[in-house]
Design a protein around this motif. Structure first.
Motif, PDB file in Angstrom:
ATOM      1  N   ILE A 159       0.845  -1.236   0.057  1.00 41.14           N
ATOM      2  CA  ILE A 159      -0.072  -0.207   0.013  1.00 41.14           C
ATOM      3  C   ILE A 159       0.794   1.275  -0.005  1.00 41.14           C
ATOM      4  O   ILE A 159       0.665   2.247  -0.619  1.00 41.14           O
ATOM      5  N   LEU A 160       1.885   1.124   0.742  1.00 42.11           N
ATOM      6  CA  LEU A 160       2.821   2.457   1.007  1.00 42.11           C
ATOM      7  C   LEU A 160       3.660   2.667  -0.228  1.00 42.11           C
ATOM      8  O   LEU A 160       3.863   3.883  -0.875  1.00 42.11           O
ATOM      9  N   ILE A 161       4.392   1.629  -0.671  1.00 34.83           N
ATOM     10  CA  ILE A 161       5.333   1.523  -1.895  1.00 34.83           C
ATOM     11  C   ILE A 161       4.923   0.352  -2.762  1.00 34.83           C
ATOM     12  O   ILE A 161       5.602  -0.796  -2.654  1.00 34.83           O
ATOM     13  N   SER A 174      13.099   0.394 -16.160  1.00 35.36           N
ATOM     14  CA  SER A 174      14.538  -0.448 -16.019  1.00 35.36           C
ATOM     15  C   SER A 174      14.766  -1.245 -14.748  1.00 35.36           C
ATOM     16  O   SER A 174      14.072  -1.042 -14.016  1.00 35.36           O
ATOM     17  N   ASP A 175      15.750  -1.972 -14.993  1.00 38.77           N
ATOM     18  CA  ASP A 175      16.414  -2.800 -13.777  1.00 38.77           C
ATOM     19  C   ASP A 175      16.802  -2.029 -12.777  1.00 38.77           C
ATOM     20  O   ASP A 175      16.646  -2.094 -11.407  1.00 38.77           O
ATOM     21  N   ASN A 176      17.196  -0.614 -12.832  1.00 38.07           N
ATOM     22  CA  ASN A 176      17.734   0.235 -11.894  1.00 38.07           C
ATOM     23  C   ASN A 176      16.378   0.642 -11.085  1.00 38.07           C
ATOM     24  O   ASN A 176      16.522   0.699  -9.851  1.00 38.07           O
ATOM     25  N   ASP A 177      15.263   0.915 -11.774  1.00 40.00           N
ATOM     26  CA  ASP A 177      13.982   1.332 -11.008  1.00 40.00           C
ATOM     27  C   ASP A 177      13.503   0.284 -10.209  1.00 40.00           C
ATOM     28  O   ASP A 177      13.084   0.703  -9.286  1.00 40.00           O
ATOM     29  N   ILE A 178      13.605  -0.951 -10.682  1.00 38.63           N
ATOM     30  CA  ILE A 178      13.331  -2.074  -9.708  1.00 38.63           C
ATOM     31  C   ILE A 178      13.915  -2.077  -8.569  1.00 38.63           C
ATOM     32  O   ILE A 178      13.393  -2.388  -7.278  1.00 38.63           O
ATOM     33  N   GLU A 179      15.474  -1.964  -8.756  1.00 35.47           N
ATOM     34  CA  GLU A 179      16.581  -2.061  -7.590  1.00 35.47           C
ATOM     35  C   GLU A 179      15.967  -0.821  -6.772  1.00 35.47           C
ATOM     36  O   GLU A 179      16.226  -1.105  -5.339  1.00 35.47           O
ATOM     37  N   GLU A 180      15.882   0.461  -7.160  1.00 36.11           N
ATOM     38  CA  GLU A 180      15.377   1.525  -6.317  1.00 36.11           C
ATOM     39  C   GLU A 180      14.246   1.026  -5.579  1.00 36.11           C
ATOM     40  O   GLU A 180      14.227   1.524  -4.319  1.00 36.11           O
ATOM     41  N   ASN A 181      13.157   0.847  -6.266  1.00 40.06           N
ATOM     42  CA  ASN A 181      11.751   0.329  -5.609  1.00 40.06           C
ATOM     43  C   ASN A 181      12.204  -0.577  -4.469  1.00 40.06           C
ATOM     44  O   ASN A 181      11.814  -0.692  -3.227  1.00 40.06           O
ATOM     45  N   SER A 182      12.796  -1.765  -4.741  1.00 34.23           N
ATOM     46  CA  SER A 182      13.247  -2.765  -3.635  1.00 34.23           C
ATOM     47  C   SER A 182      13.921  -2.233  -2.525  1.00 34.23           C
ATOM     48  O   SER A 182      13.520  -2.455  -1.389  1.00 34.23           O
ATOM     49  N   GLN A 183      15.044  -1.272  -2.731  1.00 28.60           N
ATOM     50  CA  GLN A 183      15.738  -0.853  -1.681  1.00 28.60           C
ATOM     51  C   GLN A 183      14.878   0.306  -0.808  1.00 28.60           C
ATOM     52  O   GLN A 183      14.687   0.169   0.401  1.00 28.60           O
ATOM     53  N   ARG A 185      11.390  -0.105  -0.183  1.00 29.46           N
ATOM     54  CA  ARG A 185      10.812  -1.040   0.190  1.00 29.46           C
ATOM     55  C   ARG A 185      11.290  -1.553   1.519  1.00 29.46           C
ATOM     56  O   ARG A 185      10.870  -1.687   2.743  1.00 29.46           O
ATOM     57  N   GLU A 186      12.758  -1.844   1.689  1.00 32.02           N
ATOM     58  CA  GLU A 186      13.535  -2.372   2.752  1.00 32.02           C
ATOM     59  C   GLU A 186      13.619  -1.344   3.656  1.00 32.02           C
ATOM     60  O   GLU A 186      13.493  -1.463   4.939  1.00 32.02           O
ATOM     61  N   LYS A 187      13.790   0.019   3.184  1.00 36.13           N
ATOM     62  CA  LYS A 187      13.902   1.027   4.249  1.00 36.13           C
ATOM     63  C   LYS A 187      12.716   1.324   4.931  1.00 36.13           C
ATOM     64  O   LYS A 187      12.541   1.517   6.235  1.00 36.13           O
ATOM     65  N   PHE A 188      11.528   1.336   4.332  1.00 34.11           N
ATOM     66  CA  PHE A 188      10.351   1.410   4.835  1.00 34.11           C
ATOM     67  C   PHE A 188      10.009   0.280   5.785  1.00 34.11           C
ATOM     68  O   PHE A 188       9.342   0.261   6.885  1.00 34.11           O
ATOM     69  N   ARG A 189      10.356  -1.127   5.389  1.00 31.80           N
ATOM     70  CA  ARG A 189      10.232  -2.121   6.373  1.00 31.80           C
ATOM     71  C   ARG A 189      10.969  -1.943   7.492  1.00 31.80           C
ATOM     72  O   ARG A 189      10.338  -2.350   8.625  1.00 31.80           O
ATOM     73  N   ASN A 190      12.117  -1.605   7.462  1.00 29.36           N
ATOM     74  CA  ASN A 190      12.833  -1.324   8.808  1.00 29.36           C
ATOM     75  C   ASN A 190      12.131  -0.306   9.651  1.00 29.36           C
ATOM     76  O   ASN A 190      12.082  -0.282  10.936  1.00 29.36           O
ATOM     77  N   MET A 191      11.728   0.912   8.898  1.00 31.91           N
ATOM     78  CA  MET A 191      11.022   1.880   9.894  1.00 31.91           C
ATOM     79  C   MET A 191       9.623   1.244  10.278  1.00 31.91           C
ATOM     80  O   MET A 191       9.539   1.644  11.572  1.00 31.91           O
ATOM     81  N   LEU A 192       8.916   0.263   9.691  1.00 33.37           N
ATOM     82  CA  LEU A 192       7.764  -0.259  10.071  1.00 33.37           C
ATOM     83  C   LEU A 192       8.256  -1.270  11.250  1.00 33.37           C
ATOM     84  O   LEU A 192       7.350  -0.992  12.326  1.00 33.37           O
ATOM     85  N   ARG A 193       9.229  -1.760  11.133  1.00 33.39           N
ATOM     86  CA  ARG A 193       9.548  -2.681  12.359  1.00 33.39           C
ATOM     87  C   ARG A 193       9.951  -1.985  13.792  1.00 33.39           C
ATOM     88  O   ARG A 193      10.026  -2.336  14.754  1.00 33.39           O
ATOM     89  N   LYS A 194      10.639  -0.792  13.377  1.00 28.05           N
ATOM     90  CA  LYS A 194      10.947   0.384  14.475  1.00 28.05           C
ATOM     91  C   LYS A 194       9.857   0.946  15.256  1.00 28.05           C
ATOM     92  O   LYS A 194       9.912   1.472  16.158  1.00 28.05           O
ATOM     93  N   GLY A 195       8.512   1.009  14.466  1.00 26.45           N
ATOM     94  CA  GLY A 195       7.440   1.613  15.009  1.00 26.45           C
ATOM     95  C   GLY A 195       7.444   2.999  14.743  1.00 26.45           C
ATOM     96  O   GLY A 195       6.659   3.970  15.044  1.00 26.45           O
ATOM     97  N   LEU A 196       8.150   3.461  13.577  1.00 29.47           N
ATOM     98  CA  LEU A 196       8.310   4.802  13.145  1.00 29.47           C
ATOM     99  C   LEU A 196       6.958   5.110  12.237  1.00 29.47           C
ATOM    100  O   LEU A 196       6.809   6.510  12.153  1.00 29.47           O
ATOM    101  N   LEU A 197       6.303   4.227  11.633  1.00 35.32           N
ATOM    102  CA  LEU A 197       5.222   4.653  11.027  1.00 35.32           C
ATOM    103  C   LEU A 197       3.900   4.426  11.703  1.00 35.32           C
ATOM    104  O   LEU A 197       2.687   4.269  11.187  1.00 35.32           O
ATOM    105  N   ASP A 198       3.917   3.993  12.861  1.00 42.37           N
ATOM    106  CA  ASP A 198       2.677   3.446  13.541  1.00 42.37           C
ATOM    107  C   ASP A 198       1.674   4.389  13.539  1.00 42.37           C
ATOM    108  O   ASP A 198       0.548   3.780  13.280  1.00 42.37           O
ATOM    109  N   GLU A 199       1.840   5.737  13.679  1.00 46.15           N
ATOM    110  CA  GLU A 199       0.684   6.727  13.707  1.00 46.15           C
ATOM    111  C   GLU A 199       0.217   7.162  12.445  1.00 46.15           C
ATOM    112  O   GLU A 199      -0.789   7.674  12.163  1.00 46.15           O
TER     113      GLU A 199
END
Length: 474
Positions: A159-161, A174-183, A185-199
């Motif tokens: 939903i977010l990314i 391009s492959d770069n677009d897919i790689e950037e998107n994946s990176q 998503r992983e940054k947001f995943r870490n933020m999600l696990r740390k509770g930074l996106l809770d609100e």
């Protein structure tokens, strides 16, 4: 040759279907350890603790016996006899937690003879199976928790990314677009696990059960019919999705639960639950003395004996149909209890008496027992009241003299009015601490509240010495 192969395949399938789930852990409490655990919550009653400890250990022993004789080993059902408030129900309740087995507590007075409006005795087995399914389902959910959390995270990240995927050959991604998107998503995943996106709020699709909520009221067995109708409509009518706007912290909880449900194999859960109910289930029948017939004639006595006759095949061993399948009751452990003030165990029908070979008598509680009950158990009454008062930032202190005085008053009132065992302590402490609990919010910052023998006497002396007041207040 082909026919032989098919027969072998069928034989292997049958063998797999007959495999029994493993329900008993290698490390299981010994009778001495079971009694030690019960001692933390129940004072005295060593004979009853010993009997239930042996019965519980025998459940484990039976699973270790070779299959040839295992089916012939039936549990030794127990009747606990003793006045009210001495720990019969508490022993059974704590036993269930120790066993980790399906357990239900029922009151014999709620059942009626077949043909009358009320609960039929088979409903206790249906309740046991429901509890068993609930236990196994919780275990499966817990084991799938990690997978469910990852799946829930992915749904939130979608939903977010939203993920980028390559499409047809003329796609400009391009492959770069897919790689950037994946990176990202992983940054947001870490933020999600740390509770930074809770609100942050998001809109999610939740599965909603579209089946109507059916409740059937009527004669015996109609509650089971209502459950079957619910299942029928649930399988016919499709599930619906409903959009809900939630904070991410709440959305994650809801999605984890939904994803865990998807990962659970309900067929395996039901098979395991039925096996546990049949082989390690415990049914505690309270107030069995209330259905004891004290003489011939008509009216209530006949109805009481009718309930006993209906109960007999359940305890002896019969097949009960439940919403999850048939359950055989031969190896279910039945523990009955009753005060037997008016009736006695011999007033039960002889066949039912024979199905409860172990009888243990629980003794009336003494003044010394009351002192221990107030202080020793992990859930002692004084500890409970101290915890309640501590919520007001005050400390409630009971001197030893006060505890002894409360115990003495409880023993005296039980002797003079009606013996209700340890339940008398609840009434006495409630009366004693009424003013303290009422005024506690206004005494913030004051010194500790100390209860001594003089305060106990001053608060309760008038009530205790007046027999009429004792009957109504204590």
């Amino acid at each position: 040759m082909e026919m032989q192969t098919n027969e072998q395949a069928v034989e292997m399938t049958v063998k797999e279907d007959k495999q029994e789930p493993a329900i008993m852990p290698e490390k299981y409490l010994t009778p001495r350890e079971i009694v030690a655990e019960l001692d933390k919550f129940v004072i005295g009653q060593d004979a009853a603790k010993k009997a239930v400890a042996i019965a519980l250990r025998n459940r484990w022993r039976r699973q270790r016996v070779s299959s040839g004789i295992r089916d012939e080993i039936n549990p030794n059902n127990i009747i606990m006899i003793g006045p009210t408030g001495v720990g019969k129900t508490e022993i059974a309740r704590r036993l269930a937690k120790l066993a980790g087995a399906p357990f239900v507590k029922v009151e014999a007075t709620k059942f009626t003879e077949v043909g009358y409006v009320g609960r039929d005795v088979e409903s206790m087995i249906r309740d046991l199976v429901e509890r068993s399914v609930s236990i196994v389902r919780e275990e499966q959910t817990s084991s799938k928790q990690a997978e469910a959390e990852i799946a829930a995270e992915n749904r939130i990240l979608d939903i977010l990314i939203p993920p980028i995927k390559k499409g047809p050959s003329f796609d400009t991604i391009s492959d770069n677009d897919i790689e950037e998107n994946s990176q990202t998503r992983e940054k947001f995943r870490n933020m999600l696990r740390k509770g930074l996106l809770d609100e942050r709020s998001i809109e999610i699709d939740m599965v909603v059960d579209s089946a109507p909520n059916l409740q059937v009221l009527g004669p015996v067995g109609m509650d089971e019919m209502g459950m079957n109708l619910q299942d029928l409509f649930g399988s016919i009518m499709p599930k619906k999705n409903k959009k809900r706007k939630l904070k991410i912290v709440d959305a994650k909880k809801a999605l984890v639960k939904e994803e865990a449900e998807k990962l659970i194999d309900m067929d395996a859960v039901i098979r395991e639950a039925l096996f546990r109910a049949e082989n390690s289930g415990i049914v505690f029948i309270d107030e069995i003395d209330k259905i004891a017939s004290r003489g011939g004639g008509s009216g209530p006595e006949v109805s009481r004996e009718g309930v006993q006759r209906d109960l007999l095949p359940i305890v002896e061993g019969c097949t009960v149909n439940t919403r999850y399948g048939a359950v055989h009751t031969q190896h279910i452990l039945f523990i009955a209890s009753g005060a037997f003030h008016v009736s006695k165990p011999s007033d039960l029908v002889p066949e039912l008496q024979g199905r409860f070979p172990i009888r243990v008598e629980l003794k009336s509680l003494t003044e010394e027992d009351f002192v221990k009950i107030l202080t020793v158990p992990e859930n002692a009454l004084i500890k409970q009241y101290q915890a309640l008062v501590s919520a007001e930032n005050l400390e409630l202190v009971f001197e030893d003299s006060a505890i002894k005085e409360v115990a003495a008053i409880a023993a005296r009132v039980n002797d003079e009015v009606t013996n209700i065992g340890a339940r008398r302590l609840h009434t006495i402490l409630t009366t004693l601490l009424e003013e303290i609990l009422f005024n506690a919010p206004d005494n913030i910052g004051s010194e500790n509240i100390v209860i001594d023998a003089d305060k106990v006497k001053a608060s309760l002396n008038e009530i205790v010495t007046n027999n009429d007041l004792s009957r109504y207040i204590l």
